[in-house]
Design a protein around this motif. Sequence first.
Motif, short mmCIF file in Angstrom:
data_model
loop_
_atom_site.label_atom_id
_atom_site.label_comp_id
_atom_site.label_asym_id
_atom_site.label_seq_id
_atom_site.Cartn_x
_atom_site.Cartn_y
_atom_site.Cartn_z
N CYS A 81 0.84 -1.21 0.00
CA CYS A 81 0.00 0.00 0.00
C CYS A 81 0.87 1.25 0.00
CB CYS A 81 -0.93 -0.01 1.21
SG CYS A 81 -2.25 -1.23 1.10
N LYS A 82 1.90 1.27 0.82
CA LYS A 82 2.80 2.43 0.90
C LYS A 82 3.54 2.63 -0.43
CE LYS A 82 6.47 4.48 3.66
NZ LYS A 82 7.37 4.33 4.79
N PHE A 83 4.00 1.53 -1.02
CA PHE A 83 4.72 1.63 -2.29
C PHE A 83 3.82 2.21 -3.37
CE2 PHE A 83 6.86 0.23 -6.15
CZ PHE A 83 8.19 0.53 -5.84
N LYS A 84 2.57 1.79 -3.38
CA LYS A 84 1.63 2.31 -4.39
C LYS A 84 1.33 3.79 -4.16
CE LYS A 84 -2.42 0.97 -6.94
NZ LYS A 84 -3.46 -0.03 -7.11
N ASN A 115 -10.45 -9.73 -0.59
CA ASN A 115 -10.18 -8.70 0.42
C ASN A 115 -8.76 -8.16 0.31
OD1 ASN A 115 -12.78 -8.87 1.46
ND2 ASN A 115 -12.21 -10.43 2.95
N PHE A 116 -7.79 -9.06 0.12
CA PHE A 116 -6.40 -8.62 -0.02
C PHE A 116 -6.24 -7.75 -1.26
CE2 PHE A 116 -2.10 -9.21 -1.71
CZ PHE A 116 -1.35 -8.71 -0.64
N ALA A 117 -6.76 -8.21 -2.38
CA ALA A 117 -6.65 -7.45 -3.63
C ALA A 117 -7.30 -6.08 -3.49
CB ALA A 117 -7.28 -8.23 -4.78
N ASN A 118 -8.44 -6.03 -2.84
CA ASN A 118 -9.13 -4.76 -2.63
C ASN A 118 -8.28 -3.82 -1.79
OD1 ASN A 118 -11.52 -2.98 -2.73
ND2 ASN A 118 -11.60 -3.43 -0.54
N THR A 119 -7.68 -4.34 -0.73
CA THR A 119 -6.87 -3.51 0.17
C THR A 119 -5.69 -2.87 -0.55
OG1 THR A 119 -7.49 -4.84 2.09
CG2 THR A 119 -5.50 -3.52 2.29
N ILE A 120 -5.03 -3.63 -1.42
CA ILE A 120 -3.85 -3.09 -2.11
C ILE A 120 -4.20 -2.47 -3.47
CG2 ILE A 120 -2.28 -4.68 -0.92
CD1 ILE A 120 -2.05 -6.22 -3.64
N GLY A 121 -5.47 -2.55 -3.86
CA GLY A 121 -5.90 -1.97 -5.13
C GLY A 121 -5.48 -2.77 -6.34
N ALA A 122 -5.49 -4.09 -6.23
CA ALA A 122 -5.08 -4.97 -7.33
C ALA A 122 -6.28 -5.37 -8.20
CB ALA A 122 -4.40 -6.22 -6.79
N GLU A 123 -5.98 -5.66 -9.45
CA GLU A 123 -6.98 -6.15 -10.40
C GLU A 123 -6.68 -7.61 -10.72
OE1 GLU A 123 -6.61 -3.55 -13.75
OE2 GLU A 123 -7.57 -1.88 -12.71
N PHE A 124 -7.63 -8.26 -11.39
CA PHE A 124 -7.47 -9.66 -11.79
C PHE A 124 -7.57 -9.77 -13.31
CE2 PHE A 124 -8.96 -9.95 -7.46
CZ PHE A 124 -8.17 -10.95 -6.92
N ASP A 125 -6.76 -10.66 -13.87
CA ASP A 125 -6.77 -10.93 -15.30
C ASP A 125 -6.76 -12.45 -15.48
OD1 ASP A 125 -6.33 -10.30 -18.21
OD2 ASP A 125 -4.48 -11.40 -17.81
N PHE A 126 -7.64 -12.97 -16.33
CA PHE A 126 -7.71 -14.41 -16.56
C PHE A 126 -7.55 -14.69 -18.05
CE2 PHE A 126 -10.21 -13.46 -12.81
CZ PHE A 126 -9.75 -14.39 -11.91
N ASP A 127 -6.58 -15.54 -18.38
CA ASP A 127 -6.37 -15.96 -19.76
C ASP A 127 -6.62 -17.45 -19.85
OD1 ASP A 127 -5.58 -13.40 -20.69
OD2 ASP A 127 -3.58 -13.74 -19.86
N LEU A 128 -7.51 -17.86 -20.77
CA LEU A 128 -7.83 -19.27 -20.97
C LEU A 128 -7.25 -19.75 -22.30
CD1 LEU A 128 -11.61 -19.20 -19.99
CD2 LEU A 128 -9.70 -19.93 -18.57
N TYR A 129 -6.57 -20.88 -22.26
CA TYR A 129 -6.00 -21.50 -23.45
C TYR A 129 -6.57 -22.93 -23.52
CZ TYR A 129 -2.80 -17.63 -22.81
OH TYR A 129 -2.27 -16.38 -22.63
N VAL A 130 -7.38 -23.19 -24.53
CA VAL A 130 -8.04 -24.46 -24.65
C VAL A 130 -7.40 -25.27 -25.78
CG1 VAL A 130 -10.25 -25.63 -25.05
CG2 VAL A 130 -10.21 -23.43 -23.87
#
Length: 131
Positions: A81-84, A115-130
Amino acid sequence: MEETSIMVAFSVMGLFNPNELTKSLLVTPTGYFRKGEKLNGTHFRKEDGWFLRTKLTASLDINNQLSELLSVLKSKKSELCKFKENNDVSYQFNTAIYIEQKQTPAIYLEADIINFANTIGAEFDFDLYVN
């Protein structure tokens, strides 16, 4: 027989010194790069990056790999959080899922990850390879 496999990375992208983040977190990254580094013939990195990645592992639940990263990062919440606050960076959990033999994994996020991602302001990305 090929098995469905998953890899997750925690990525930090922006304009910053990756060595400063490593010192702040006391965590050795899987890798990092600097703005301006050559990617290939004519392309150059447009920003700095730092990442911590799990191994590509046979799995049918993304939370196994997310929990592996969380076990390293959870105690570093205040440092992240401080680094961001002090740097122009974004945080992201990148998930790569390689589906084999129609074995689809569970794709959901447990509350502690959210909750952790929300606290540090992180996003999620999902890549699917079939295959």
